[in-house]
Design a protein around this motif. Structure first.
Motif, PDB file in Angstrom:
ATOM      1  N   GLN A  66       3.833   6.790   8.545  1.00 25.15           N
ATOM      2  CA  GLN A  66       4.868   7.796   8.771  1.00 25.15           C
ATOM      3  C   GLN A  66       4.997   8.062  10.258  1.00 25.15           C
ATOM      4  N   PHE A  67       6.255   8.085  10.748  1.00 26.14           N
ATOM      5  CA  PHE A  67       6.509   8.498  12.125  1.00 26.14           C
ATOM      6  C   PHE A  67       7.743   9.383  12.113  1.00 26.14           C
ATOM      7  N   SER A  68       7.538  10.646  12.513  1.00 24.63           N
ATOM      8  CA  SER A  68       8.584  11.661  12.453  1.00 24.63           C
ATOM      9  C   SER A  68       9.129  11.727  11.032  1.00 24.63           C
ATOM     10  N   ASP A  69      10.443  11.519  10.861  1.00 24.23           N
ATOM     11  CA  ASP A  69      11.044  11.640   9.533  1.00 24.23           C
ATOM     12  C   ASP A  69      11.086  10.324   8.783  1.00 24.23           C
ATOM     13  N   SER A  70      10.533   9.273   9.358  1.00 22.13           N
ATOM     14  CA  SER A  70      10.611   7.944   8.741  1.00 22.13           C
ATOM     15  C   SER A  70       9.285   7.550   8.102  1.00 22.13           C
ATOM     16  N   VAL A  71       9.386   6.791   7.007  1.00 20.31           N
ATOM     17  CA  VAL A  71       8.192   6.301   6.322  1.00 20.31           C
ATOM     18  C   VAL A  71       8.386   4.822   5.984  1.00 20.31           C
ATOM     19  N   VAL A  72       7.327   4.051   6.204  1.00 18.21           N
ATOM     20  CA  VAL A  72       7.287   2.665   5.764  1.00 18.21           C
ATOM     21  C   VAL A  72       6.173   2.551   4.731  1.00 18.21           C
ATOM     22  N   MET A  73       6.493   1.999   3.572  1.00 17.69           N
ATOM     23  CA  MET A  73       5.484   1.736   2.557  1.00 17.69           C
ATOM     24  C   MET A  73       5.593   0.272   2.166  1.00 17.69           C
ATOM     25  N   SER A  74       4.446  -0.390   1.986  1.00 20.55           N
ATOM     26  CA  SER A  74       4.498  -1.798   1.586  1.00 20.55           C
ATOM     27  C   SER A  74       3.340  -2.149   0.665  1.00 20.55           C
ATOM     28  N   TYR A  75       3.570  -3.184  -0.156  1.00 17.94           N
ATOM     29  CA  TYR A  75       2.550  -3.785  -1.010  1.00 17.94           C
ATOM     30  C   TYR A  75       2.590  -5.296  -0.784  1.00 17.94           C
ATOM     31  N   GLN A  76       1.474  -5.943  -1.012  1.00 19.90           N
ATOM     32  CA  GLN A  76       1.506  -7.397  -1.092  1.00 19.90           C
ATOM     33  C   GLN A  76       2.317  -7.809  -2.322  1.00 19.90           C
ATOM     34  N   VAL A  77       3.020  -8.915  -2.216  1.00 16.32           N
ATOM     35  CA  VAL A  77       3.900  -9.325  -3.309  1.00 16.32           C
ATOM     36  C   VAL A  77       3.128  -9.774  -4.546  1.00 16.32           C
ATOM     37  N   THR A  78       1.825  -9.945  -4.424  1.00 20.35           N
ATOM     38  CA  THR A  78       1.019 -10.400  -5.557  1.00 20.35           C
ATOM     39  C   THR A  78       0.701  -9.290  -6.551  1.00 20.35           C
ATOM     40  N   GLU A  79       1.011  -8.042  -6.218  1.00 20.53           N
ATOM     41  CA  GLU A  79       0.684  -6.922  -7.108  1.00 20.53           C
ATOM     42  C   GLU A  79       1.553  -6.988  -8.370  1.00 20.53           C
ATOM     43  N   PRO A  80       0.937  -6.980  -9.562  1.00 19.36           N
ATOM     44  CA  PRO A  80       1.733  -7.013 -10.796  1.00 19.36           C
ATOM     45  C   PRO A  80       2.522  -5.713 -10.979  1.00 19.36           C
ATOM     46  N   SER A  81       3.795  -5.851 -11.274  1.00 20.14           N
ATOM     47  CA  SER A  81       4.703  -4.705 -11.440  1.00 20.14           C
ATOM     48  C   SER A  81       4.790  -3.836 -10.189  1.00 20.14           C
ATOM     49  N   GLY A  82       4.520  -4.434  -9.031  1.00 20.66           N
ATOM     50  CA  GLY A  82       4.603  -3.678  -7.782  1.00 20.66           C
ATOM     51  C   GLY A  82       5.991  -3.124  -7.538  1.00 20.66           C
ATOM     52  N   VAL A  83       7.023  -3.902  -7.884  1.00 21.65           N
ATOM     53  CA  VAL A  83       8.389  -3.431  -7.685  1.00 21.65           C
ATOM     54  C   VAL A  83       8.663  -2.212  -8.560  1.00 21.65           C
ATOM     55  N   ARG A 152      10.732 -10.095 -11.334  1.00 22.24           N
ATOM     56  CA  ARG A 152      10.685 -11.049 -12.443  1.00 22.24           C
ATOM     57  C   ARG A 152       9.448 -11.948 -12.341  1.00 22.24           C
ATOM     58  N   ARG A 153       9.080 -12.320 -11.120  1.00 23.15           N
ATOM     59  CA  ARG A 153       7.933 -13.222 -10.933  1.00 23.15           C
ATOM     60  C   ARG A 153       6.606 -12.484 -11.078  1.00 23.15           C
ATOM     61  N   ARG A 154       6.521 -11.280 -10.537  1.00 23.35           N
ATOM     62  CA  ARG A 154       5.268 -10.520 -10.529  1.00 23.35           C
ATOM     63  C   ARG A 154       5.376  -9.350 -11.490  1.00 23.35           C
ATOM     64  N   ARG A 155       5.425  -9.677 -12.757  1.00 27.72           N
ATOM     65  CA  ARG A 155       5.662  -8.669 -13.786  1.00 27.72           C
ATOM     66  C   ARG A 155       4.358  -8.268 -14.461  1.00 27.72           C
ATOM     67  N   ASN A 156       4.453  -7.210 -15.238  1.00 24.46           N
ATOM     68  CA  ASN A 156       3.362  -6.820 -16.121  1.00 24.46           C
ATOM     69  C   ASN A 156       3.111  -7.954 -17.110  1.00 24.46           C
ATOM     70  N   GLU A 157       1.847  -8.251 -17.382  1.00 28.81           N
ATOM     71  CA  GLU A 157       1.520  -9.393 -18.241  1.00 28.81           C
ATOM     72  C   GLU A 157       2.072  -9.253 -19.657  1.00 28.81           C
ATOM     73  N   ASP A 158       2.395  -8.019 -20.064  1.00 27.64           N
ATOM     74  CA  ASP A 158       2.949  -7.804 -21.398  1.00 27.64           C
ATOM     75  C   ASP A 158       4.480  -7.865 -21.426  1.00 27.64           C
ATOM     76  N   HIS A 159       5.097  -8.085 -20.275  1.00 31.59           N
ATOM     77  CA  HIS A 159       6.559  -8.081 -20.196  1.00 31.59           C
ATOM     78  C   HIS A 159       7.104  -9.485 -19.964  1.00 31.59           C
ATOM     79  N   THR A 160       8.273  -9.750 -20.522  1.00 31.07           N
ATOM     80  CA  THR A 160       9.003 -10.957 -20.156  1.00 31.07           C
ATOM     81  C   THR A 160       9.706 -10.684 -18.820  1.00 31.07           C
ATOM     82  N   PRO A 161      10.169 -11.727 -18.136  1.00 28.61           N
ATOM     83  CA  PRO A 161      10.932 -11.488 -16.901  1.00 28.61           C
ATOM     84  C   PRO A 161      12.125 -10.568 -17.122  1.00 28.61           C
TER      85      PRO A 161
END
Length: 305
Positions: A66-83, A152-161
């Motif tokens: 966080q800097f002033s009123d702005s925030v950056v948040m990120s995850y590695q793309v390998t996280e399941p259901s990260g989106v 679609r690629r990094r989904r929950n293992e119980d979900h279809t794309p």
């Protein structure tokens, strides 16, 4: 003893999902706090809230800066259901801040990023910033289509794309310009998807109504334009509730909600006046952009007369 430069691990980019978000009209928000201690307290509380974005994340790879009123948040793309979890965190934060009278603008994308507790840098940061500043324009958080493909690629293992994409898209709406954005206005997005209190939804709309009244009445047409974007989405909610028949299950179970929402101000004259100011401003800007070369009328076949 300090480690030698050679012993330190060299920084490297990771492929990451990134959100860049900030307050809409922050300069004016700050100006309003100069002589109002209560306004400053509300702003600091809101900044704390946006700084806690994703605080309860289950992902070890999450980074928040966080800097002033702005925030950056990120995850590695390998996280399941990260989106999905990022969409959930963004939606809840946007709704919470709007409830307090603050609107947000931002962007979500995917790319190469170096994000630590001290540094955030990389092509993905540049892309997210450009999307926020040049493409979002209005009080909306827009979503890069690449984010949907990542879901679609990094989904929950119980979900279809298709399942995963459906859950992710439930937080979004498609705008007139084709861009996807986080929906923080409709009943379905705020109550059914994000889980906000149904009984509090009418007052939430009343807060948006007050923001619209001030924004549409702003003397600067460029500011009013941002609220002209929000206005038809607000009207759509009023029309939806006003169009419910008397025997509709929701109206039968929640007559007070329906009556309250139907009676919120439509601000038609205010919006029309804002649109006229914006049209006049754009027309004047178009005239100024036409460059007339005084000598052009005196040239024939490339030779001056």
């Amino acid at each position: 003893m300090a480690r030698s430069p050679r012993s330190r691990r060299a920084p490297a980019y990771q492929r990451r999902l990134i959100l860049f978000i900030d307050f809409l009209g922050f300069k004016e928000v700050v100006a309003s706090t100069e002589n109002d201690p209560d306004a400053l307290a509300r702003l600091v509380s809101a900044m704390d809230d946006i700084g806690r974005l994703g605080e309860a994340s289950i992902f070890r790879s999450q980074r928040v800066t966080q800097f002033s009123d702005s925030v950056v948040m990120s995850y590695q793309v390998t996280e399941p259901s990260g989106v999905f979890w990022m969409m959930n965190a963004i939606a809840l934060t946007i709704i919470s801040l709007a409830e307090r009278g603050f609107l947000l603008r931002g962007a979500v994308t995917v790319g190469d990023l170096h994000h630590t507790s001290r540094h955030v840098v990389g092509p993905a940061m540049v892309r997210a910033y450009e999307m926020e500043s040049r493409e979002a324009r209005y009080p909306r958080v827009i979503i890069d289509p690449a984010v949907i493909q990542l879901a679609r690629r990094r989904r929950n293992e119980d979900h279809t794309p298709d399942d995963e994409e459906g859950y992710v898209r439930s937080f979004m709406a498609e705008d007139a310009d084709g861009r996807l954005f986080i929906d923080y206005i409709s009943w379905n997005a705020v109550v059914a998807v994000a889980g906000a209190d149904d009984l509090g939804y009418p007052e939430y709309l009343a807060t948006l109504s007050r923001l619209l009244r001030d924004g549409l009445g702003h003397e600067d047409p460029r500011v009013a334009e941002k609220y002209l974007w929000l206005y038809p989405r607000y009207l759509a909610v009023l029309d939806l509730f006003g169009g419910l028949p008397g025997d509709a299950p929701y109206r039968v179970d929640n007559p007070e909600n329906c009556d309250f929402i139907e009676n919120l101000p439509r601000m038609t004259r205010l919006a029309n006046a804002a649109q006229r100011r914006l049209d006049a401003f754009n027309a004047a800007r178009e005239r100024r952009s036409v460059i007339v070369r005084p000598w052009s009328c005196c040239q024939v076949d490339g030779a001056s007369r």
